[in-house]
Design a protein around this motif. Structure first.
Motif, PDB file in Angstrom:
ATOM      1  N   ALA A   1      37.803   1.881  47.382  1.00  0.00           N
ATOM      2  CA  ALA A   1      38.890   1.013  47.834  1.00  0.00           C
ATOM      3  C   ALA A   1      38.324  -0.313  48.327  1.00  0.00           C
ATOM      4  O   ALA A   1      37.325  -0.350  49.034  1.00  0.00           O
ATOM      5  N   GLY A   2      38.947  -1.392  47.895  1.00  0.00           N
ATOM      6  CA  GLY A   2      38.516  -2.721  48.294  1.00  0.00           C
ATOM      7  C   GLY A   2      37.594  -3.396  47.296  1.00  0.00           C
ATOM      8  O   GLY A   2      37.367  -4.600  47.387  1.00  0.00           O
ATOM      9  N   ASP A   3      37.050  -2.635  46.357  1.00  0.00           N
ATOM     10  CA  ASP A   3      36.199  -3.224  45.320  1.00  0.00           C
ATOM     11  C   ASP A   3      37.060  -3.805  44.212  1.00  0.00           C
ATOM     12  O   ASP A   3      38.201  -3.397  44.004  1.00  0.00           O
ATOM     13  N   GLY A   4      36.488  -4.725  43.473  1.00  0.00           N
ATOM     14  CA  GLY A   4      37.169  -5.307  42.325  1.00  0.00           C
ATOM     15  C   GLY A   4      36.960  -4.470  41.077  1.00  0.00           C
ATOM     16  O   GLY A   4      36.275  -3.445  41.095  1.00  0.00           O
ATOM     17  N   ILE A   5      37.531  -4.914  39.990  1.00  0.00           N
ATOM     18  CA  ILE A   5      37.376  -4.232  38.706  1.00  0.00           C
ATOM     19  C   ILE A   5      35.935  -4.382  38.238  1.00  0.00           C
ATOM     20  O   ILE A   5      35.327  -5.437  38.363  1.00  0.00           O
ATOM     21  N   LYS A   6      35.387  -3.304  37.692  1.00  0.00           N
ATOM     22  CA  LYS A   6      33.990  -3.267  37.254  1.00  0.00           C
ATOM     23  C   LYS A   6      33.896  -3.333  35.729  1.00  0.00           C
ATOM     24  O   LYS A   6      34.858  -3.100  35.024  1.00  0.00           O
ATOM     25  N   ASN A   7      32.693  -3.568  35.268  1.00  0.00           N
ATOM     26  CA  ASN A   7      32.353  -3.498  33.843  1.00  0.00           C
ATOM     27  C   ASN A   7      33.245  -4.365  32.969  1.00  0.00           C
ATOM     28  O   ASN A   7      33.792  -3.904  31.987  1.00  0.00           O
ATOM     29  N   GLN A   8      33.401  -5.606  33.321  1.00  0.00           N
ATOM     30  CA  GLN A   8      34.149  -6.512  32.461  1.00  0.00           C
ATOM     31  C   GLN A   8      33.271  -6.781  31.241  1.00  0.00           C
ATOM     32  O   GLN A   8      32.300  -7.512  31.312  1.00  0.00           O
ATOM     33  N   THR A   9      33.620  -6.148  30.136  1.00  0.00           N
ATOM     34  CA  THR A   9      32.763  -6.119  28.963  1.00  0.00           C
ATOM     35  C   THR A   9      32.975  -7.328  28.057  1.00  0.00           C
ATOM     36  O   THR A   9      33.991  -7.997  28.111  1.00  0.00           O
ATOM     37  N   THR A  10      31.989  -7.556  27.201  1.00  0.00           N
ATOM     38  CA  THR A  10      32.090  -8.581  26.170  1.00  0.00           C
ATOM     39  C   THR A  10      31.790  -7.935  24.819  1.00  0.00           C
ATOM     40  O   THR A  10      31.204  -6.853  24.745  1.00  0.00           O
ATOM     41  N   ASN A  11      32.188  -8.610  23.759  1.00  0.00           N
ATOM     42  CA  ASN A  11      31.866  -8.196  22.401  1.00  0.00           C
ATOM     43  C   ASN A  11      31.388  -9.427  21.665  1.00  0.00           C
ATOM     44  O   ASN A  11      32.115 -10.412  21.568  1.00  0.00           O
ATOM     45  N   ALA A  12      30.174  -9.372  21.135  1.00  0.00           N
ATOM     46  CA  ALA A  12      29.597 -10.505  20.403  1.00  0.00           C
ATOM     47  C   ALA A  12      29.118 -10.067  19.027  1.00  0.00           C
ATOM     48  O   ALA A  12      28.120 -10.568  18.517  1.00  0.00           O
ATOM     49  N   THR A  13      29.847  -9.138  18.400  1.00  0.00           N
ATOM     50  CA  THR A  13      29.413  -8.580  17.124  1.00  0.00           C
ATOM     51  C   THR A  13      30.022  -9.281  15.914  1.00  0.00           C
ATOM     52  O   THR A  13      29.685  -8.953  14.779  1.00  0.00           O
ATOM     53  N   LYS A  14      30.939 -10.226  16.114  1.00  0.00           N
ATOM     54  CA  LYS A  14      31.652 -10.859  15.007  1.00  0.00           C
ATOM     55  C   LYS A  14      31.158 -12.286  14.773  1.00  0.00           C
ATOM     56  O   LYS A  14      30.815 -13.004  15.716  1.00  0.00           O
TER      57      LYS A  14
END
Length: 141
Positions: A20-33
């Motif tokens: 509780a109180g933490d932000g969203i984790k693991n904001q991912t990226t995709n660089a395969t295209k």
């Protein structure tokens, strides 16, 4: 123009916080295209490539598209890319000033597309999957 290695879909996920109180984790990226193109135009004529979302409303989220500088085995007037945009339902230019040119074929040729999903408004987030398309269009300037 085509997308390499293929035009298949991919996922970008956000992970709920464990504490509780933490932000969203693991904001991912995709660089395969990669965008590859061939352009044959008259002298003093140029083209551009634009991108837009189709069939999506991303409540509380932004889909960011970063575009690399050109790399590869092509030749000609390959244009220049913008650094990044937030995709929406109206076309936005991502590569401009394309003349007579070709990028080379396949991955590592052309312009690398880097997608990331970012929280824009926490109050609008909902636990749901969204499926949509990104439309790329090459037109004369």
């Amino acid at each position: 123009m085509d997308i390499e290695p293929d035009n298949s879909g991919f996922s970008l996920d956000l992970t709920s916080p464990n504490e509780a109180g933490d932000g969203i984790k693991n904001q991912t990226t995709n660089a395969t295209k990669w965008i590859n193109f061939t352009s044959a135009v008259d002298l003093n004529t140029s083209r551009k490539i634009s991108a837009q979302l189709s069939g999506a409303t991303l409540s509380g989220l932004d889909l960011k598209l970063g575009i690399s500088h050109y790399s590869g085995s092509g030749a000609g007037t390959l244009g220049s890319s913008i650094s990044s945009i937030i995709l929406g339902d109206t076309p936005q230019t991502i590569i401009n000033g394309i003349g007579g040119a070709y990028t080379g074929d396949g991955i590592y040729n052309g312009y690398n597309l880097i997608y990331s999903l970012e929280v824009a408004d926490f109050s609008m987030l909902r636990n749901a999957s969204k499926s949509f398309s990104i439309v790329f269009t090459m037109t004369d300037n």
